[in-house]
Design a protein around this motif. Sequence first.
Motif, PDB file in Angstrom:
ATOM      1  N   PHE A 198       7.986  -5.695  26.877  1.00 23.35           N
ATOM      2  CA  PHE A 198       9.145  -5.357  27.412  1.00 23.35           C
ATOM      3  C   PHE A 198      10.068  -4.719  26.313  1.00 23.35           C
ATOM      4  O   PHE A 198      11.054  -4.457  26.339  1.00 23.35           O
ATOM      5  CB  PHE A 198       9.901  -6.528  27.932  1.00 23.35           C
ATOM      6  N   PHE A 199       9.353  -4.417  25.016  1.00 26.48           N
ATOM      7  CA  PHE A 199       9.905  -3.840  23.951  1.00 26.48           C
ATOM      8  C   PHE A 199       9.306  -2.760  23.600  1.00 26.48           C
ATOM      9  O   PHE A 199       8.418  -2.604  23.581  1.00 26.48           O
ATOM     10  CB  PHE A 199       9.993  -4.963  22.684  1.00 26.48           C
ATOM     11  N   THR A 230      19.002 -14.620  12.418  1.00 30.32           N
ATOM     12  CA  THR A 230      19.946 -14.932  13.611  1.00 30.32           C
ATOM     13  C   THR A 230      19.701 -15.879  14.446  1.00 30.32           C
ATOM     14  O   THR A 230      18.376 -16.191  14.589  1.00 30.32           O
ATOM     15  CB  THR A 230      20.648 -13.858  14.255  1.00 30.32           C
ATOM     16  N   LEU A 263       1.603 -14.880  23.151  1.00 36.69           N
ATOM     17  CA  LEU A 263       2.859 -14.208  22.684  1.00 36.69           C
ATOM     18  C   LEU A 263       3.824 -15.461  22.376  1.00 36.69           C
ATOM     19  O   LEU A 263       4.770 -15.161  21.823  1.00 36.69           O
ATOM     20  CB  LEU A 263       3.492 -13.278  23.793  1.00 36.69           C
ATOM     21  N   MET A 309       7.845  -9.253   8.577  1.00 32.22           N
ATOM     22  CA  MET A 309       8.172 -10.816   8.200  1.00 32.22           C
ATOM     23  C   MET A 309       7.858 -11.148   7.005  1.00 32.22           C
ATOM     24  O   MET A 309       8.483 -12.462   6.393  1.00 32.22           O
ATOM     25  CB  MET A 309       7.700 -11.493   9.259  1.00 32.22           C
ATOM     26  N   GLU A 347      15.158 -19.849  22.078  1.00 29.20           N
ATOM     27  CA  GLU A 347      15.024 -18.329  21.948  1.00 29.20           C
ATOM     28  C   GLU A 347      13.543 -17.910  22.677  1.00 29.20           C
ATOM     29  O   GLU A 347      13.552 -16.854  23.165  1.00 29.20           O
ATOM     30  CB  GLU A 347      14.821 -17.844  20.495  1.00 29.20           C
ATOM     31  N   TRP A 396      10.229  -0.692  31.202  1.00 27.09           N
ATOM     32  CA  TRP A 396       8.752  -0.825  30.999  1.00 27.09           C
ATOM     33  C   TRP A 396       7.777  -1.432  32.069  1.00 27.09           C
ATOM     34  O   TRP A 396       6.701  -0.767  32.170  1.00 27.09           O
ATOM     35  CB  TRP A 396       8.690  -1.832  29.911  1.00 27.09           C
ATOM     36  N   ILE A 437      12.244  -7.226  16.438  1.00 26.28           N
ATOM     37  CA  ILE A 437      12.768  -8.552  17.121  1.00 26.28           C
ATOM     38  C   ILE A 437      12.439 -10.022  16.187  1.00 26.28           C
ATOM     39  O   ILE A 437      13.302 -10.686  15.940  1.00 26.28           O
ATOM     40  CB  ILE A 437      11.821  -9.001  18.330  1.00 26.28           C
ATOM     41  N   GLY A 438      11.435  -9.797  15.187  1.00 27.57           N
ATOM     42  CA  GLY A 438      11.096 -11.008  14.209  1.00 27.57           C
ATOM     43  C   GLY A 438      12.099 -11.192  13.327  1.00 27.57           C
ATOM     44  O   GLY A 438      12.590 -12.422  13.150  1.00 27.57           O
ATOM     45  N   ARG A 451      13.020 -12.276  29.609  1.00 27.66           N
ATOM     46  CA  ARG A 451      12.909 -10.789  29.884  1.00 27.66           C
ATOM     47  C   ARG A 451      11.735 -10.230  30.682  1.00 27.66           C
ATOM     48  O   ARG A 451      11.596  -9.341  31.368  1.00 27.66           O
ATOM     49  CB  ARG A 451      12.522 -10.079  28.207  1.00 27.66           C
ATOM     50  N   GLN A 452      10.566 -11.082  30.368  1.00 27.17           N
ATOM     51  CA  GLN A 452       9.035 -10.801  31.055  1.00 27.17           C
ATOM     52  C   GLN A 452       9.592 -11.268  32.434  1.00 27.17           C
ATOM     53  O   GLN A 452       8.981 -10.518  33.528  1.00 27.17           O
ATOM     54  CB  GLN A 452       8.060 -11.689  30.322  1.00 27.17           C
ATOM     55  N   LEU A 510      15.030 -12.707  15.062  1.00 24.76           N
ATOM     56  CA  LEU A 510      14.940 -14.053  15.243  1.00 24.76           C
ATOM     57  C   LEU A 510      14.883 -15.032  14.287  1.00 24.76           C
ATOM     58  O   LEU A 510      15.386 -16.175  14.288  1.00 24.76           O
ATOM     59  CB  LEU A 510      13.382 -14.400  16.140  1.00 24.76           C
ATOM     60  N   ASP A 511      14.349 -14.356  13.174  1.00 24.91           N
ATOM     61  CA  ASP A 511      14.432 -15.180  12.014  1.00 24.91           C
ATOM     62  C   ASP A 511      15.777 -15.285  11.192  1.00 24.91           C
ATOM     63  O   ASP A 511      16.179 -16.295  10.501  1.00 24.91           O
ATOM     64  CB  ASP A 511      13.719 -14.540  10.924  1.00 24.91           C
ATOM     65  N   LEU A 556       7.407 -15.770  14.401  1.00 17.66           N
ATOM     66  CA  LEU A 556       8.408 -14.455  13.798  1.00 17.66           C
ATOM     67  C   LEU A 556       9.745 -15.521  13.804  1.00 17.66           C
ATOM     68  O   LEU A 556      10.652 -14.730  13.742  1.00 17.66           O
ATOM     69  CB  LEU A 556       8.664 -13.773  15.180  1.00 17.66           C
ATOM     70  N   GLY A 557       9.659 -16.679  13.949  1.00 16.86           N
ATOM     71  CA  GLY A 557      11.103 -17.351  13.427  1.00 16.86           C
ATOM     72  C   GLY A 557      11.750 -17.786  14.637  1.00 16.86           C
ATOM     73  O   GLY A 557      12.886 -18.425  14.548  1.00 16.86           O
ATOM     74  N   ALA A 558      11.106 -17.835  15.891  1.00 15.15           N
ATOM     75  CA  ALA A 558      11.961 -18.164  16.993  1.00 15.15           C
ATOM     76  C   ALA A 558      12.181 -19.606  17.253  1.00 15.15           C
ATOM     77  O   ALA A 558      11.049 -20.166  17.016  1.00 15.15           O
ATOM     78  CB  ALA A 558      11.422 -17.435  18.482  1.00 15.15           C
ATOM     79  N   GLN A 580       4.437  -5.593  12.747  1.00 16.68           N
ATOM     80  CA  GLN A 580       5.418  -6.633  13.431  1.00 16.68           C
ATOM     81  C   GLN A 580       5.144  -7.913  12.318  1.00 16.68           C
ATOM     82  O   GLN A 580       6.167  -8.744  11.956  1.00 16.68           O
ATOM     83  CB  GLN A 580       4.850  -6.938  14.768  1.00 16.68           C
ATOM     84  N   LEU A 627       1.341  -7.448  21.707  1.00 22.09           N
ATOM     85  CA  LEU A 627       2.972  -6.962  21.692  1.00 22.09           C
ATOM     86  C   LEU A 627       3.614  -7.402  22.855  1.00 22.09           C
ATOM     87  O   LEU A 627       3.207  -7.752  24.000  1.00 22.09           O
ATOM     88  CB  LEU A 627       2.883  -5.443  21.439  1.00 22.09           C
ATOM     89  N   TYR A 628       4.966  -7.350  22.777  1.00 18.15           N
ATOM     90  CA  TYR A 628       5.861  -7.802  23.966  1.00 18.15           C
ATOM     91  C   TYR A 628       5.944  -6.607  24.713  1.00 18.15           C
ATOM     92  O   TYR A 628       6.349  -5.516  24.247  1.00 18.15           O
ATOM     93  CB  TYR A 628       7.422  -8.028  23.480  1.00 18.15           C
ATOM     94  N   LYS A 653       2.971 -16.218  19.041  1.00 15.41           N
ATOM     95  CA  LYS A 653       3.453 -15.308  18.036  1.00 15.41           C
ATOM     96  C   LYS A 653       5.048 -15.429  17.789  1.00 15.41           C
ATOM     97  O   LYS A 653       5.491 -15.161  16.820  1.00 15.41           O
ATOM     98  CB  LYS A 653       3.195 -13.814  18.599  1.00 15.41           C
TER      99      LYS A 653
END
Lengths: 306, 268
Positions: free
Chosen positions: A93-94, A109, B164, A168, B177, B262, A102-103, B185-186, A106-107, B171-173, A164, A90-91, B167
């Motif tokens: 920071f979320f 937009t 990550l 998707m 992005e 966090w 988030i996915g 952010r990290q 990102l997908d 997720l489509g980044a 997560q 996992l991220y 990953k």
Amino acid sequence: MKLALHCQKVSHWFGPKRVLHQVELEVPRGQFLSLVGPSGCGKSTLLRAILGTHLPREGLTRVWRVGDLNGAVVAGPGRDRGIVYQHYSLYPFFTALENVAIGLALDQTSFASRWLQWPKWRRLRKQHLAEAEAMLVRVRLGDALRVYPHEMSGGMRQRVALAQALVMKPEIILLDEPFGALDEATREELQQLLLALHDENVATARGGSAPAYTVIIVTHELNEALLVGDRVVGLSQYWDWKSEDHTSCPGATIIYDKAAPVFKLDRAREMEVFVKQREEIRRVVFDPAVPRKRHEHIVPMNQAQP
Amino acid sequence: MIRRPIKRSTAIILGLASILLLVGGYTWLSHRQHQKNPDDTTIPTWSQIGKGITQVVQVNKRSGERWLVVDAKATATRYFMGLALGATAAVLIGMAMGCLTPVEAFVHPPLSLLAQIPPTAALAVFFVLVGTGQEMYVAMIAFGVWPALAQTVYLAVKDFPEELIHKSYTLGASHLEVIGSIILRQVMPRLIDALRLVIGPALVYLIAAEMVVGDVGFGYRIRLQSKLLNMSVVYPYLALLAAFGFLMDFLLRRLQARLCPWYVQGRQ
């Protein structure tokens, strides 16, 4: 059966070390495939080749989207494959909710549209959060939406990681020893979650639609492989490569491929069938003493088609 | 016992005691000095310091300006402009180095060398390159802070787990992005940590430059009043610099807690 994935003669090596040798694997849509094998046999390398982060030195991997006839050759990690790792799932920071949403963001937009079309992005964001929340409720984390990964237990983290990937709706979900670091009870709970997804697949297929989930799970736990998979594939370096005129081991290849019994959530498991197959896999895939012929323990499945 | 926790009340009492000790020590030192020389201005009494404060706050008869206002305005403008430029350059270069291997190979060797040059030692180089105006102060602070900040950003990006990044693509980044919405952010809390560490050095560079070539600003005023042994003006200026550094650190910590809860919670 419609095909979701095809690994065509995939070979890989790192310097002089041969890891994979002409791995041939077809995975029909809706299948839950367990990939097992001894330590260092290249299970994760094969998974990475499918994911696209370590492309094979020889051969290729194709992934089919629903309705796609030719399939797309994997050239890198992409939207059509989801991944759940054992660690770094996992991220940090979320929150749980943001990690799942988030996915979708990102997908659906782009970086620019999120800044330039603010009202539209806000509307979409609401939708994404609602969808993410529904998915987290489904994996029984409805009461931990605003929790950060460092506040979660290992089991919670893997649930969020699964949510997560599921939200998707990828063509294939790859699970790289996802429950390896969890305690027995949590692991069983998550295995039940996967079985529930399998049940959903069966119900969808009965309704005439394409099953939603195709899963490849890499695990070193044979019990887990048999429990959650409806097919078990054994990758091993202990095969009879001498009989194919190799002077040294050219790498691991698939030497076991059979259907596994499907266990229903609400029914007792047939332990006899379970134990028998587990012992067979142990003997064929994990025992270096008796090298097996390559196709001896491979039972062809019903011909799958793109 | 090492790291044995103490009560909050004990911690507060100890903190106050240290400040009282400092104030008491100074009062005793000043009293002793004034017994030897009643006209001494090197260790002024509290009443002399009071007069010094009045002097910097009131409109000066000769220049028609309030020293504190003109000095604070000049120093703060130079400081924030330099810090903003240095931080922006550091983020851009550090992110590029951490994400793009050709940039890493190209920039890392000179960065490692430049980071070792004390900016105050290179003061003459700045005079030659950008003159002695506002640009010189800004360039000096920026040059002084960016190597350390860029290194921090670069190392934070390198620490970001590859899994990550992969990953994010699933997720489509897009590449942009992954950099802008995920890695940055990290990196953010570590950038803020690094900024907290350069608050002091940045002030040192600026004050040193103002002392040498300034005609307004905290460094200029401290140098001028020190020459006149007018320490009742110098000490309040030093106290203000300390308060400014403390406030900056406090604000950055608050910003970090707000932007990166966090990270702060995880560290606790």
